[in-house]
Design a protein around this motif. Sequence first.
Motif, PDB file in Angstrom:
ATOM      1  N   VAL A 125      12.408   1.465  21.170  1.00 38.63           N
ATOM      2  CA  VAL A 125      11.719   0.189  20.973  1.00 38.63           C
ATOM      3  C   VAL A 125      10.313   0.410  20.419  1.00 38.63           C
ATOM      4  N   ASN A 126       9.828   1.639  20.459  1.00 37.26           N
ATOM      5  CA  ASN A 126       8.495   1.958  19.951  1.00 37.26           C
ATOM      6  C   ASN A 126       8.551   2.395  18.494  1.00 37.26           C
ATOM      7  N   TRP A 127       9.402   1.736  17.721  1.00 41.08           N
ATOM      8  CA  TRP A 127       9.599   2.134  16.328  1.00 41.08           C
ATOM      9  C   TRP A 127       8.335   1.998  15.495  1.00 41.08           C
ATOM     10  N   MET A 128       7.466   1.038  15.854  1.00 43.07           N
ATOM     11  CA  MET A 128       6.280   0.813  15.048  1.00 43.07           C
ATOM     12  C   MET A 128       5.312   1.984  15.131  1.00 43.07           C
ATOM     13  N   SER A 129       5.347   2.723  16.231  1.00 42.55           N
ATOM     14  CA  SER A 129       4.486   3.904  16.349  1.00 42.55           C
ATOM     15  C   SER A 129       4.856   4.949  15.300  1.00 42.55           C
ATOM     16  N   PHE A 130       6.140   5.161  15.104  1.00 48.35           N
ATOM     17  CA  PHE A 130       6.591   6.143  14.120  1.00 48.35           C
ATOM     18  C   PHE A 130       6.323   5.655  12.699  1.00 48.35           C
ATOM     19  N   VAL A 131       6.581   4.365  12.447  1.00 48.61           N
ATOM     20  CA  VAL A 131       6.301   3.819  11.123  1.00 48.61           C
ATOM     21  C   VAL A 131       4.809   3.878  10.836  1.00 48.61           C
ATOM     22  N   GLY A 132       3.977   3.601  11.861  1.00 48.81           N
ATOM     23  CA  GLY A 132       2.530   3.691  11.681  1.00 48.81           C
ATOM     24  C   GLY A 132       2.086   5.101  11.365  1.00 48.81           C
ATOM     25  N   ALA A 133       2.674   6.091  12.026  1.00 49.08           N
ATOM     26  CA  ALA A 133       2.327   7.479  11.739  1.00 49.08           C
ATOM     27  C   ALA A 133       2.698   7.858  10.311  1.00 49.08           C
ATOM     28  N   ILE A 134       3.861   7.408   9.854  1.00 47.87           N
ATOM     29  CA  ILE A 134       4.277   7.679   8.479  1.00 47.87           C
ATOM     30  C   ILE A 134       3.340   6.990   7.497  1.00 47.87           C
ATOM     31  N   PHE A 135       2.907   5.770   7.826  1.00 52.24           N
ATOM     32  CA  PHE A 135       1.967   5.050   6.960  1.00 52.24           C
ATOM     33  C   PHE A 135       0.647   5.814   6.848  1.00 52.24           C
ATOM     34  N   VAL A 136       0.157   6.347   7.967  1.00 48.00           N
ATOM     35  CA  VAL A 136      -1.088   7.132   7.943  1.00 48.00           C
ATOM     36  C   VAL A 136      -0.925   8.358   7.051  1.00 48.00           C
ATOM     37  N   ILE A 137       0.207   9.021   7.140  1.00 49.78           N
ATOM     38  CA  ILE A 137       0.454  10.197   6.302  1.00 49.78           C
ATOM     39  C   ILE A 137       0.459   9.822   4.830  1.00 49.78           C
ATOM     40  N   VAL A 138       1.091   8.708   4.514  1.00 52.03           N
ATOM     41  CA  VAL A 138       1.131   8.258   3.111  1.00 52.03           C
ATOM     42  C   VAL A 138      -0.269   7.950   2.612  1.00 52.03           C
ATOM     43  N   VAL A 139      -1.067   7.258   3.436  1.00 56.55           N
ATOM     44  CA  VAL A 139      -2.425   6.905   3.018  1.00 56.55           C
ATOM     45  C   VAL A 139      -3.279   8.150   2.823  1.00 56.55           C
ATOM     46  N   LEU A 140      -3.108   9.153   3.688  1.00 60.78           N
ATOM     47  CA  LEU A 140      -3.919  10.371   3.603  1.00 60.78           C
ATOM     48  C   LEU A 140      -3.530  11.234   2.407  1.00 60.78           C
ATOM     49  N   PHE A 141      -2.247  11.388   2.167  1.00 62.25           N
ATOM     50  CA  PHE A 141      -1.800  12.315   1.139  1.00 62.25           C
ATOM     51  C   PHE A 141      -1.371  11.626  -0.152  1.00 62.25           C
ATOM     52  N   PHE A 142      -1.096  10.327  -0.090  1.00 63.12           N
ATOM     53  CA  PHE A 142      -0.740   9.569  -1.301  1.00 63.12           C
ATOM     54  C   PHE A 142      -1.588   8.292  -1.331  1.00 63.12           C
TER      55      PHE A 142
ATOM     56  N   VAL B 185       0.834  -1.208   0.000  1.00 69.17           N
ATOM     57  CA  VAL B 185       0.000   0.000   0.000  1.00 69.17           C
ATOM     58  C   VAL B 185       0.865   1.254   0.000  1.00 69.17           C
ATOM     59  N   MET B 186       1.924   1.243   0.783  1.00 70.98           N
ATOM     60  CA  MET B 186       2.787   2.416   0.884  1.00 70.98           C
ATOM     61  C   MET B 186       3.462   2.729  -0.448  1.00 70.98           C
ATOM     62  N   GLY B 187       3.933   1.703  -1.131  1.00 64.20           N
ATOM     63  CA  GLY B 187       4.624   1.943  -2.394  1.00 64.20           C
ATOM     64  C   GLY B 187       3.695   2.134  -3.573  1.00 64.20           C
ATOM     65  N   GLY B 188       2.515   1.524  -3.515  1.00 60.85           N
ATOM     66  CA  GLY B 188       1.571   1.605  -4.633  1.00 60.85           C
ATOM     67  C   GLY B 188       1.226   0.218  -5.125  1.00 60.85           C
ATOM     68  N   MET B 189       0.090  -0.312  -4.653  1.00 58.10           N
ATOM     69  CA  MET B 189      -0.192  -1.720  -4.895  1.00 58.10           C
ATOM     70  C   MET B 189      -0.695  -1.998  -6.308  1.00 58.10           C
ATOM     71  N   ARG B 190      -0.987  -0.987  -7.080  1.00 53.25           N
ATOM     72  CA  ARG B 190      -1.386  -1.216  -8.472  1.00 53.25           C
ATOM     73  C   ARG B 190      -0.254  -0.901  -9.441  1.00 53.25           C
ATOM     74  N   THR B 191       0.931  -0.777  -8.906  1.00 51.57           N
ATOM     75  CA  THR B 191       2.117  -0.584  -9.736  1.00 51.57           C
ATOM     76  C   THR B 191       3.035  -1.782  -9.569  1.00 51.57           C
TER      77      THR B 191
ATOM     78  N   ALA C 162      11.532  -0.832   0.717  1.00 48.02           N
ATOM     79  CA  ALA C 162      12.735  -0.047   1.019  1.00 48.02           C
ATOM     80  C   ALA C 162      12.451   0.984   2.107  1.00 48.02           C
ATOM     81  N   VAL C 163      11.327   1.686   1.988  1.00 49.64           N
ATOM     82  CA  VAL C 163      10.971   2.694   2.990  1.00 49.64           C
ATOM     83  C   VAL C 163      10.744   2.034   4.346  1.00 49.64           C
ATOM     84  N   PHE C 164       9.989   0.943   4.355  1.00 51.46           N
ATOM     85  CA  PHE C 164       9.651   0.271   5.612  1.00 51.46           C
ATOM     86  C   PHE C 164      10.895  -0.288   6.297  1.00 51.46           C
ATOM     87  N   VAL C 165      11.730  -1.024   5.561  1.00 52.70           N
ATOM     88  CA  VAL C 165      12.899  -1.676   6.150  1.00 52.70           C
ATOM     89  C   VAL C 165      13.906  -0.631   6.654  1.00 52.70           C
ATOM     90  N   VAL C 166      14.134   0.404   5.880  1.00 57.40           N
ATOM     91  CA  VAL C 166      15.097   1.427   6.293  1.00 57.40           C
ATOM     92  C   VAL C 166      14.589   2.171   7.526  1.00 57.40           C
TER      93      VAL C 166
END
Length: 308
Positions: A277-294, A248-254, A263-267
Amino acid sequence: MLAVVWAILIAVPYWLPLLGGYTALAGRVLVFGLAAMGLNLLLGFTGVLSFGHAAYFGLGAYGAGLTLRYLAHSTPLAMLLGTLLGGLAGTLFGLLIVRRRGVYFAMCTIAFGQLWYYLAYSWNDFTGGFDGLRDFHREPIGFGPLTLDITDGGNKFYFFLLAVFALAVGLMGLLVRSPFGHTLRAIRENERRARFLAIPVERQIWLSFSISCFFTALAGTLYALLNNFADPLALHYSLSGYLVVMCVMGGMRTFWGPLVGAAVFVVLQDYISSMTVNWMSFVGAIFVIVVLFFPRGLLGMRRTRKSV
């Protein structure tokens, strides 16, 4: 686009250390990128959501590890048997759920995946249980009089991963551009109309699911070789969620979107987890931003702007 992608991937060992990265991180991107692209064949091109693809990823990893530990010290054989284990498990299971749709299909895939997770978790004598499968390592690969030594990792192993990735992605590209791939898109866009066109929808979805599982299992074998280790978390449904996030983050229809998402997720995971240790909170926030704006993903928005 194609030339840029391969130029970046080939040159990774030379430019990534300049940015503070390391080659093993690039190897993880290739492994999870291949797994996400395998899932995307089902999710992005067929329009069917699976939350259990970690099962086939993990079966590929355990199949490769068990082969190296108990059967033969052969990297190609380990990859072959691991891929067959995960791919055939997905093929047989797909026959049982191919008529299900939506949340029922997704829940069935989760349930099947958790069966394998608890089997690996509880079978201590064979799989190592919660501690994972250890005491195996990747072996050199012989080509007649020539030998490729990938035991030490580094650039040689990265280019080995890249070669396998290239072969798998090339085959995947042929499938996507074939009449079979166009049939999958027709099912994704309008299943009822596809039925009216006499397309055997259930059979095509089953084939898509099966092929997707084989690619994901192949990625699992590379994961085992990368870490010289296989653990039950590679079978857990949370990993399936991560693969969906990558798509979803990269574009699932591409085609290349899942690789970008991986690459974005792993890095981000590697960088942020080194600080908290709460890294998933930050990754989740970035995912929400991507879904909202991209909403179409990072590469999907690029295609939209280009078409406009």
